[in-house]
Design a protein around this motif. Structure first.
Motif, short mmCIF file in Angstrom:
data_model
loop_
_atom_site.label_atom_id
_atom_site.label_comp_id
_atom_site.label_asym_id
_atom_site.label_seq_id
_atom_site.Cartn_x
_atom_site.Cartn_y
_atom_site.Cartn_z
N MET A 1 51.56 75.64 50.01
CA MET A 1 50.69 76.80 50.09
C MET A 1 49.71 76.75 48.91
N GLU A 2 48.44 76.59 49.25
CA GLU A 2 47.44 76.30 48.21
C GLU A 2 47.32 77.42 47.17
N LEU A 3 47.30 78.65 47.67
CA LEU A 3 47.17 79.80 46.75
C LEU A 3 48.30 79.81 45.72
N LEU A 4 49.51 79.52 46.19
CA LEU A 4 50.69 79.52 45.31
C LEU A 4 50.60 78.37 44.30
N GLU A 5 50.20 77.20 44.77
CA GLU A 5 50.08 76.06 43.85
C GLU A 5 49.06 76.36 42.76
N LYS A 6 47.96 76.97 43.14
CA LYS A 6 46.92 77.32 42.15
C LYS A 6 47.47 78.30 41.12
N GLN A 29 56.55 90.38 36.04
CA GLN A 29 55.43 91.04 36.74
C GLN A 29 55.34 90.40 38.12
N MET A 30 55.06 91.20 39.14
CA MET A 30 55.02 90.65 40.51
C MET A 30 53.64 90.84 41.13
N ASP A 31 53.06 89.75 41.61
CA ASP A 31 51.74 89.78 42.23
C ASP A 31 51.92 90.07 43.73
N ILE A 32 51.72 91.31 44.10
CA ILE A 32 52.07 91.73 45.45
C ILE A 32 51.11 91.16 46.51
N ALA A 33 49.86 90.93 46.11
CA ALA A 33 48.94 90.29 47.06
C ALA A 33 49.44 88.87 47.38
N LEU A 34 49.91 88.18 46.34
CA LEU A 34 50.48 86.84 46.56
C LEU A 34 51.77 86.94 47.38
N PHE A 35 52.63 87.91 47.06
CA PHE A 35 53.88 88.09 47.81
C PHE A 35 53.58 88.30 49.30
N SER A 36 52.51 89.05 49.56
CA SER A 36 52.15 89.33 50.94
C SER A 36 51.76 88.03 51.67
N GLU A 37 51.02 87.16 50.99
CA GLU A 37 50.66 85.86 51.59
C GLU A 37 51.91 84.99 51.75
N ILE A 38 52.81 85.06 50.80
CA ILE A 38 54.08 84.31 50.90
C ILE A 38 54.86 84.79 52.13
N GLY A 39 54.92 86.10 52.31
CA GLY A 39 55.63 86.66 53.47
C GLY A 39 55.01 86.19 54.78
N LYS A 40 53.68 86.16 54.82
CA LYS A 40 53.01 85.71 56.06
C LYS A 40 53.31 84.23 56.32
N ALA A 65 61.79 89.00 49.15
CA ALA A 65 62.44 89.24 50.45
C ALA A 65 61.92 90.53 51.09
N CYS A 66 61.72 91.56 50.29
CA CYS A 66 61.25 92.85 50.85
C CYS A 66 59.85 92.73 51.41
N VAL A 67 58.97 92.06 50.69
CA VAL A 67 57.59 91.93 51.19
C VAL A 67 57.59 91.01 52.43
N THR A 68 58.43 89.97 52.40
CA THR A 68 58.53 89.08 53.56
C THR A 68 59.03 89.84 54.79
N ALA A 69 59.98 90.74 54.59
CA ALA A 69 60.53 91.51 55.72
C ALA A 69 59.44 92.31 56.44
N SER A 175 59.99 75.06 51.86
CA SER A 175 59.57 75.48 50.52
C SER A 175 58.05 75.54 50.49
N LEU A 176 57.51 76.64 49.97
CA LEU A 176 56.05 76.82 50.02
C LEU A 176 55.34 75.97 48.97
N ALA A 177 56.04 75.64 47.89
CA ALA A 177 55.51 74.66 46.93
C ALA A 177 56.68 73.79 46.49
N ILE A 178 56.46 72.48 46.50
CA ILE A 178 57.50 71.57 46.00
C ILE A 178 56.93 70.83 44.80
N ILE A 179 57.57 71.01 43.66
CA ILE A 179 57.14 70.33 42.43
C ILE A 179 57.88 69.00 42.34
N ASP A 180 57.12 67.92 42.26
CA ASP A 180 57.75 66.60 42.20
C ASP A 180 57.98 66.12 40.78
N SER A 181 57.14 66.59 39.85
CA SER A 181 57.41 66.24 38.45
C SER A 181 56.90 67.35 37.55
#
Ligand code: 5GP
Length: 194
Positions: A1-6, A29-40, A65-69, A175-181
């Motif tokens: 997910m590009e937004l998350l990686e950025k 601190q929780m970025d709810i706009a990002l959480f909303s995109e994660i949920g989608k 989990a709540c925003v995803t629901a 997984s929406l972002a996978i860190i390899d190193s």
């Protein structure tokens, strides 16, 4: 997910012991706009799986989990509680999880009232490292007789063994972002996903 990686590149801080600190947008601190995109995005991946319940673990998984629901038509969220007490009642499913960040063991519990054989469960968590949290939650789903649809992880550290261990059991892990190193100079690289 590009937004998350950025966001990880901008605000994530690499700490000793292969820990990525993301307190700025995920764990404190929780970025709810990002959480909303994660949920989608989790809905894009699991929306056709007839999920009836989301299961996560306190504390950091709860907000995600709540925003995803909300993307899953407001299905209930159940979170496993971490219990220090050896005095656990009979009316719970329980499992033991080794904490990646603190090292110690926690018993986790979920009341039998909130997971049933008819449920189709999506597990959501913030990080996947060695896989202990996910295995503990999978054990609780198994004890309940519910069906495990899969696991949605926000950040997987792909250089640690959890992802491979759990996928090799036939569990669908997305997984929406996978860190390899992750390097001492603070740099990190992401796995390209299709
Ligand atoms: P595992 O059980 O897969 O080894 O680790 C997953 C759990 O440990 C997650 O629920 C998360 O809370 C925590 N965790 C693992 N690695 C990290 C990390 O690099 N950063 C943060 N903030 N939490 C992590």
């Amino acid at each position: 997910m590009e937004l998350l990686e950025k966001k990880i590149l901008k605000d994530g801080v690499v700490k000793a012991g292969n820990v990525l600190k993301v307190d700025n947008f995920l764990n404190h601190q929780m970025d709810i706009a990002l959480f909303s995109e994660i949920g989608k995005d989790f809905y894009r991946l699991f929306g056709d799986c007839n999920v009836t319940k989301i299961l996560t673990i306190e504390a950091s998984g709860i907000g995600i989990a709540c925003v995803t629901a909300q993307s899953f038509n407001n299905i209930p969220v159940v979170f496993a509680k971490k219990s220090k007490s050896k005095n656990i009642s009979d009316n719970v499913y329980t499992s033991t999880v080794v904490s990646f960040t603190h090292g110690g063991e926690n018993d986790i519990v979920v009341s039998r009232d909130y997971l049933n054989p008819g449920d189709r469960v999506l597990i959501i968590d913030d990080f996947l490292a060695n896989g202990s949290a996910l295995e503990g939650l999978m054990s609780i789903v198994e004890q309940s007789g519910a069906t495990l649809v899969g696991a949605g992880i926000v950040i997987e550290k792909g250089f640690q063994p959890g992802g491979e261990k759990i996928r090799s059991k036939g569990v669908r892990v997305e997984s929406l972002a996978i860190i390899d190193s992750m390097n001492d100079d603070g740099s990190l690289t992401f796995r390209k996903q299709g």
